[in-house]
Enzyme design. Sequence first.
Site, PDB file in Angstrom:
ATOM      1  N   ILE A  30       7.100 -19.360 -17.878  1.00 42.66           N
ATOM      2  CA  ILE A  30       8.300 -18.980 -18.627  1.00 42.66           C
ATOM      3  C   ILE A  30       8.052 -17.590 -19.221  1.00 42.66           C
ATOM      4  O   ILE A  30       7.109 -17.412 -20.004  1.00 42.66           O
ATOM      5  CB  ILE A  30       8.604 -19.986 -19.769  1.00 42.66           C
ATOM      6  CG1 ILE A  30       8.798 -21.408 -19.209  1.00 42.66           C
ATOM      7  CG2 ILE A  30       9.826 -19.539 -20.584  1.00 42.66           C
ATOM      8  CD1 ILE A  30      10.011 -21.577 -18.292  1.00 42.66           C
ATOM      9  N   HIS A  31       8.874 -16.615 -18.810  1.00 42.22           N
ATOM     10  CA  HIS A  31       8.632 -15.267 -19.341  1.00 42.22           C
ATOM     11  C   HIS A  31       9.880 -14.405 -19.452  1.00 42.22           C
ATOM     12  O   HIS A  31       9.849 -13.339 -20.049  1.00 42.22           O
ATOM     13  CB  HIS A  31       7.608 -14.532 -18.457  1.00 42.22           C
ATOM     14  CG  HIS A  31       8.192 -14.082 -17.149  1.00 42.22           C
ATOM     15  ND1 HIS A  31       8.294 -14.915 -16.065  1.00 42.22           N
ATOM     16  CD2 HIS A  31       8.734 -12.902 -16.764  1.00 42.22           C
ATOM     17  CE1 HIS A  31       8.857 -14.267 -15.064  1.00 42.22           C
ATOM     18  NE2 HIS A  31       9.139 -13.042 -15.458  1.00 42.22           N
ATOM     19  N   ARG A  32      11.013 -14.835 -18.866  1.00 39.28           N
ATOM     20  CA  ARG A  32      12.199 -13.964 -18.865  1.00 39.28           C
ATOM     21  C   ARG A  32      12.757 -13.798 -20.270  1.00 39.28           C
ATOM     22  O   ARG A  32      12.806 -14.738 -21.056  1.00 39.28           O
ATOM     23  CB  ARG A  32      13.285 -14.546 -17.962  1.00 39.28           C
ATOM     24  CG  ARG A  32      13.057 -14.224 -16.513  1.00 39.28           C
ATOM     25  CD  ARG A  32      14.290 -14.529 -15.690  1.00 39.28           C
ATOM     26  NE  ARG A  32      14.016 -14.253 -14.290  1.00 39.28           N
ATOM     27  CZ  ARG A  32      14.202 -13.074 -13.714  1.00 39.28           C
ATOM     28  NH1 ARG A  32      14.689 -12.061 -14.390  1.00 39.28           N
ATOM     29  NH2 ARG A  32      13.918 -12.903 -12.441  1.00 39.28           N
TER      30      ARG A  32
ATOM     31  N   ARG B  71       4.557 -11.861 -23.633  1.00 38.31           N
ATOM     32  CA  ARG B  71       5.841 -11.876 -24.347  1.00 38.31           C
ATOM     33  C   ARG B  71       6.150 -13.279 -24.870  1.00 38.31           C
ATOM     34  O   ARG B  71       6.589 -13.463 -26.001  1.00 38.31           O
ATOM     35  CB  ARG B  71       6.972 -11.403 -23.430  1.00 38.31           C
ATOM     36  CG  ARG B  71       8.336 -11.357 -24.150  1.00 38.31           C
ATOM     37  CD  ARG B  71       9.503 -11.272 -23.189  1.00 38.31           C
ATOM     38  NE  ARG B  71       9.459 -10.049 -22.402  1.00 38.31           N
ATOM     39  CZ  ARG B  71       9.681  -9.988 -21.103  1.00 38.31           C
ATOM     40  NH1 ARG B  71       9.953 -11.089 -20.427  1.00 38.31           N
ATOM     41  NH2 ARG B  71       9.633  -8.846 -20.463  1.00 38.31           N
TER      42      ARG B  71
END
Length: 360
Positions: free
Chosen positions: A208-210, A243
Amino acid sequence: MKKIVTILGARPQFVKGAVLSRVIKKHNEIEEIIVHTGQHFDANMSAVFFDEMQIPKPKYNLNINGLNHGAMTGQMLEKIEEILLDEKPDVVVVYGDTNSTLAGALAAKKLDVKVVHIEAGLRSFNMQMPEEVNRILTDRIADLLSCPTEIAVSNLKNEGFDGFDILVEKHGDIMKDAVEFYSKVSEEKSTIINDLNLVENEFVLATIHRQENTDDKEKLANVFSALEEIHKTKQVILPLHPRTKKMLEKYQLQPNITFIDPVGYFSMLELLKNCCMVITDSGGLQKEAFFNKKFCVIAREETEWKELEENGYATISGANTKFLVKDFNQFLTLNKSFEEELYGNNVGEKIYQSIKKLIQ
């Protein structure tokens, strides 16, 4: 000898670029110059990365990263233009949908150098995604569009590309070549399965990074709430993007799943080969899941790889806890052969032959 300048800016682009570089080297008819914009600063991309991945080292490294979109694209445009004036290539090759992609295409087009866009025609139909803007603009100014799928070709036809002086060809997905090539050596190069004491088919690989997920507290909480629920059934392994880590700390979320540090490409391939399923908001990982015969639950509202969804290999669940858990459970009991040819074969060679024809 004819000359190609290849513009790369992110680790996945180097992996894809390596496929075409091997074909170029094999034929020994065209010189290739690689430019690394430095867009994605990646500690894994050391000299060892290039040696192990058998990727030609870039002749130029622009080291442009950590800036806003305008500043980053502008600086890349300026530096790439200088390189093209010096190198005088016959064609510039760009991949995907990053700022590096758009900057490379723009710099070349302004100097009347032919542009090849690999992974052309993909659309999310979400203009809030910077990647969507980059890919649309790059497609419009390219000379040869290398499409990975029939849907990508259809997207371009629907946008009127039949009326433009642009070659549109379906070559297949170059990432398939890469996965097949590197899968043969990943087990020798990575010990991650043993290091984490993982059992084949007994864990879920999640990424998960968007920004659409990380920068929205409710969405991020929903996704990780689902992963926690799934973790009770199958261990969830999540390489933690910087992030995502920062935002989890900011929102004071402490999900009970197995976090690991970001991993290199060989380790990611081994995790893909051995997991039971993939849950991700990444674009590329959706396809890599398919190449490794794994179902994929997509934690986004759309996908560029619609054929995966249409053929039942992936499902769009969004950042919805209930849907993510439900779709995971449905895939857990599903049997499919993964024999369908959605992305072609011998893609690098096909792209090379089209480029050769373009610049003859």
